[in-house]
Design an enzyme around this catalytic site. Structure first.
Site, PDB file in Angstrom:
ATOM      1  N   CYS A   1       0.824  -1.225   0.000  1.00  0.00           N
ATOM      2  CA  CYS A   1       0.000   0.000   0.000  1.00  0.00           C
ATOM      3  C   CYS A   1       0.850   1.263   0.000  1.00  0.00           C
ATOM      4  O   CYS A   1       0.377   2.336  -0.378  1.00  0.00           O
ATOM      5  CB  CYS A   1      -0.938  -0.001   1.202  1.00  0.00           C
ATOM      6  SG  CYS A   1      -2.187  -1.279   1.078  1.00  0.00           S
TER       7      CYS A   1
ATOM      8  N   HIS B   1      -3.072   7.693   1.623  1.00  0.00           N
ATOM      9  CA  HIS B   1      -3.496   6.353   1.217  1.00  0.00           C
ATOM     10  C   HIS B   1      -4.907   6.133   1.750  1.00  0.00           C
ATOM     11  O   HIS B   1      -5.220   6.519   2.878  1.00  0.00           O
ATOM     12  CB  HIS B   1      -2.532   5.322   1.800  1.00  0.00           C
ATOM     13  CG  HIS B   1      -3.002   3.911   1.642  1.00  0.00           C
ATOM     14  ND1 HIS B   1      -3.445   3.414   0.434  1.00  0.00           N
ATOM     15  CD2 HIS B   1      -3.123   2.898   2.546  1.00  0.00           C
ATOM     16  CE1 HIS B   1      -3.802   2.149   0.603  1.00  0.00           C
ATOM     17  NE2 HIS B   1      -3.620   1.817   1.872  1.00  0.00           N
TER      18      HIS B   1
ATOM     19  N   ASN C   1      -9.927   0.500  -0.833  1.00  0.00           N
ATOM     20  CA  ASN C   1      -8.464   0.535  -0.715  1.00  0.00           C
ATOM     21  C   ASN C   1      -7.861  -0.081  -1.980  1.00  0.00           C
ATOM     22  O   ASN C   1      -7.982  -1.284  -2.201  1.00  0.00           O
ATOM     23  CB  ASN C   1      -8.062  -0.253   0.537  1.00  0.00           C
ATOM     24  CG  ASN C   1      -6.564  -0.280   0.767  1.00  0.00           C
ATOM     25  OD1 ASN C   1      -5.784   0.083  -0.113  1.00  0.00           O
ATOM     26  ND2 ASN C   1      -6.166  -0.729   1.949  1.00  0.00           N
TER      27      ASN C   1
HETATM   28  O1  UT7 Z   1      -3.916  -0.567   3.426  1.00  0.00           O
HETATM   29  C1  UT7 Z   1      -3.328  -1.512   4.215  1.00  0.00           C
HETATM   30  C2  UT7 Z   1      -3.519  -1.181   5.614  1.00  0.00           C
HETATM   31  N1  UT7 Z   1      -4.806  -1.651   6.056  1.00  0.00           N
HETATM   32  C3  UT7 Z   1      -5.455  -0.970   6.925  1.00  0.00           C
HETATM   33  O2  UT7 Z   1      -5.005   0.094   7.297  1.00  0.00           O
HETATM   34  C4  UT7 Z   1      -6.709  -1.541   7.480  1.00  0.00           C
HETATM   35  C5  UT7 Z   1      -6.774  -1.225   8.928  1.00  0.00           C
HETATM   36  N2  UT7 Z   1      -7.937  -1.804   9.611  1.00  0.00           N
HETATM   37  C6  UT7 Z   1      -9.200  -1.385   9.422  1.00  0.00           C
HETATM   38  O3  UT7 Z   1      -9.480  -0.583   8.577  1.00  0.00           O
HETATM   39  C7  UT7 Z   1     -10.254  -1.906  10.383  1.00  0.00           C
HETATM   40  O4  UT7 Z   1      -9.616  -2.564  11.454  1.00  0.00           O
HETATM   41  C8  UT7 Z   1     -11.261  -2.880   9.705  1.00  0.00           C
HETATM   42  C9  UT7 Z   1     -12.184  -2.085   8.816  1.00  0.00           C
HETATM   43  C10 UT7 Z   1     -10.538  -3.929   8.917  1.00  0.00           C
HETATM   44  C11 UT7 Z   1     -12.126  -3.565  10.778  1.00  0.00           C
HETATM   45  O5  UT7 Z   1     -12.785  -2.595  11.599  1.00  0.00           O
HETATM   46  P1  UT7 Z   1     -12.725  -2.718  13.192  1.00  0.00           P
HETATM   47  O6  UT7 Z   1     -13.531  -1.628  13.726  1.00  0.00           O
HETATM   48  O7  UT7 Z   1     -11.263  -2.733  13.576  1.00  0.00           O
HETATM   49  O8  UT7 Z   1     -13.435  -4.090  13.474  1.00  0.00           O
HETATM   50  P2  UT7 Z   1     -12.890  -5.452  14.106  1.00  0.00           P
HETATM   51  O9  UT7 Z   1     -11.904  -6.109  13.218  1.00  0.00           O
HETATM   52  O10 UT7 Z   1     -12.440  -5.178  15.523  1.00  0.00           O
HETATM   53  O11 UT7 Z   1     -14.191  -6.338  14.139  1.00  0.00           O
HETATM   54  C12 UT7 Z   1     -15.360  -5.945  14.894  1.00  0.00           C
HETATM   55  C13 UT7 Z   1     -16.473  -6.945  14.609  1.00  0.00           C
HETATM   56  C14 UT7 Z   1     -16.048  -8.401  14.750  1.00  0.00           C
HETATM   57  O12 UT7 Z   1     -17.130  -9.117  15.350  1.00  0.00           O
HETATM   58  P3  UT7 Z   1     -17.104  -9.452  16.923  1.00  0.00           P
HETATM   59  O13 UT7 Z   1     -15.867 -10.300  17.130  1.00  0.00           O
HETATM   60  O14 UT7 Z   1     -17.030  -8.130  17.644  1.00  0.00           O
HETATM   61  O15 UT7 Z   1     -18.390 -10.175  17.127  1.00  0.00           O
HETATM   62  C15 UT7 Z   1     -15.895  -8.872  13.332  1.00  0.00           C
HETATM   63  O16 UT7 Z   1     -16.110 -10.261  13.180  1.00  0.00           O
HETATM   64  O17 UT7 Z   1     -16.943  -6.806  13.264  1.00  0.00           O
HETATM   65  C16 UT7 Z   1     -16.987  -8.095  12.637  1.00  0.00           C
HETATM   66  N3  UT7 Z   1     -16.762  -7.929  11.213  1.00  0.00           N
HETATM   67  C17 UT7 Z   1     -17.742  -7.704  10.323  1.00  0.00           C
HETATM   68  N4  UT7 Z   1     -19.068  -7.587  10.463  1.00  0.00           N
HETATM   69  C18 UT7 Z   1     -19.784  -7.338   9.346  1.00  0.00           C
HETATM   70  C19 UT7 Z   1     -15.568  -7.941  10.561  1.00  0.00           C
HETATM   71  N5  UT7 Z   1     -15.756  -7.740   9.245  1.00  0.00           N
HETATM   72  C20 UT7 Z   1     -17.098  -7.579   9.075  1.00  0.00           C
HETATM   73  C21 UT7 Z   1     -17.897  -7.338   7.946  1.00  0.00           C
HETATM   74  N6  UT7 Z   1     -19.234  -7.210   8.134  1.00  0.00           N
HETATM   75  N7  UT7 Z   1     -17.393  -7.181   6.708  1.00  0.00           N
END
Ligand code: UT7
Length: 323
Positions: free
Chosen positions: A114, A250, A280
């Site tokens: 990225c 980014h 992204n």
């Molecule tokens: O470019 C490369 C660099 N990449 C990044 O910078 C990405 C950085 N990370 C992010 O943007 C965020 O961490 C994400 C968007 C990937 C995830 O958001 P988050 O607020 O950090 O959520 P999380 O991973 O802590 O997950 C929260 C909940 C989980 O459920 P439980 O365990 O709380 O029941 C996940 O299973 O959201 C759930 N979840 C989803 N629910 C619906 C994860 N993906 C999804 C989804 N739809 N697509």
């Protein structure tokens, strides 16, 4: 007088197929509300079958050349950033070289995922100042849809395909000039590979593999690392936060953009955000955002622009330039 390197052309390309959050919610257990709230993403573009990273990069390069008023005959260097090359080798840059009809100079790929465009811009700048190249194309081009696990809702909702390119030209200016590329800050730390990687490759598995990410861990590193890179670059160049006209980051997540801007006290009206419509696009995201803000008239010649990126490696960095 001193040598400077200017950005004289910008171009981009997005594949015509748009995949909405509702489309993805029919493939995995997710919904538009979750994706928008957690990422700011509403839709992304997906390359057509048979449409390759080099095809996307070629159109972006041709548009950047046309914007600069140049042709492929004028270019002697291509640095292309991608994590989704057409083939393991040759470099996708050489395939673009052939497709745009460039018969001279050198072309090669840079792999910093990225952060690829940020690293490629710094690489081309250094080569132009020190190795005799005069006019370069710096391209970020990706078909991330090809390395996604479309059954993994934690990653497949985040990424899209696209390409962006800039033309760089060498020039001379007064010693006091603050025009063109002003500085770069590049960093990597290989200690966090397991948080963001692809689980395949020619040497390890003889397969292409799929992207794997522990998103919430990457998120925490991203805000801290990006803010640190920007601070270091501004210190190195003696430029204040207030002097920045446009922040072209980014595009991984709207919450990361907002978090970094808050940490750096950058006014939200100065942030170029395309993540809502592009998702992204990895190495393509910075030049795609630059191109979008030039096309709609927000960014103008003479503006001071700060880019930043962070991703797999971890690799992160920032560039500062006056357009
Ligand atoms: O470019 C490369 C660099 N990449 C990044 O910078 C990405 C950085 N990370 C992010 O943007 C965020 O961490 C994400 C968007 C990937 C995830 O958001 P988050 O607020 O950090 O959520 P999380 O991973 O802590 O997950 C929260 C909940 C989980 O459920 P439980 O365990 O709380 O029941 C996940 O299973 O959201 C759930 N979840 C989803 N629910 C619906 C994860 N993906 C999804 C989804 N739809 N697509």
């Amino acid at each position: 007088m001193k040598t400077i390197v200017r950005v004289t052309g910008v171009g981009s390309y997005l594949p015509s197929t748009v995949l909405t959050n509702d489309d993805i919610s029919r493939m995995v257990d997710t919904n538009d509300e979750w994706i928008r709230a957690r990422t700011g993403i509403g839709s992304r573009h997906i390359a057509a079958e048979g449409e390759l990273t080099s095809d996307l990069g070629t159109v972006a390069a041709q548009r950047a050349l046309s914007h600069a008023g140049l042709t492929a005959n004028d270019i002697d260097l291509i640095v292309l950033a991608t994590a989704t090359p057409d083939l393991t080798f040759p470099a996708t840059a050489t395939i673009v070289q052939q497709k745009i009809g460039m018969k001279q100079g050198a072309a090669f790929d840079v792999g910093a995922v990225c952060s690829g465009f940020v690293f490629a811009l710094a690489t081309a700048d250094g080569l132009m100042r020190n190795s005799g190249f005069n006019r370069a194309l710096v391209i970020g081009a990706e078909t991330f849809s090809r390395i996604l696990d479309w059954s993994d809702r934690t990653t497949c909702v985040l990424f899209g395909d696209g390409a962006g390119a800039v033309v760089l030209e060498k020039d001379t200016a007064d010693d006091s000039s603050q025009d063109g590329l002003l500085g770069h800050h590049l960093r990597t730390d290989g200690a966090h590979k397991e948080l963001l990687y692809v689980d395949g490759g020619p040497s390890a598995t003889q397969t292409v593999g799929h992207l794997r990410m522990v998103g919430n861990q990457v998120f925490k590193h991203a805000v801290v690392n990006i803010a640190g890179a920007v601070d270091s670059l501004l210190k190195q160049t003696g430029v204040s936060h207030e002097a920045i006209d446009w922040f072209v980051p980014h595009q991984a997540n709207q919450r990361i953009l907002d978090g970094v801007a808050k940490r750096l006290s950058i006014d939200s009206s100065k942030i170029v955000s395309t993540v809502g419509k592009h998702g992204n696009t990895s190495a393509a995201s910075v030049p795609l955002a630059l191109s979008a803000a030039l096309d709609d008239g927000r960014i103008k010649k003479g503006d001071l622009i700060l880019t930043e990126a962070m991703g797999g490696g971890f690799a992160w960095g920032a560039n500062l330039f006056r357009l």
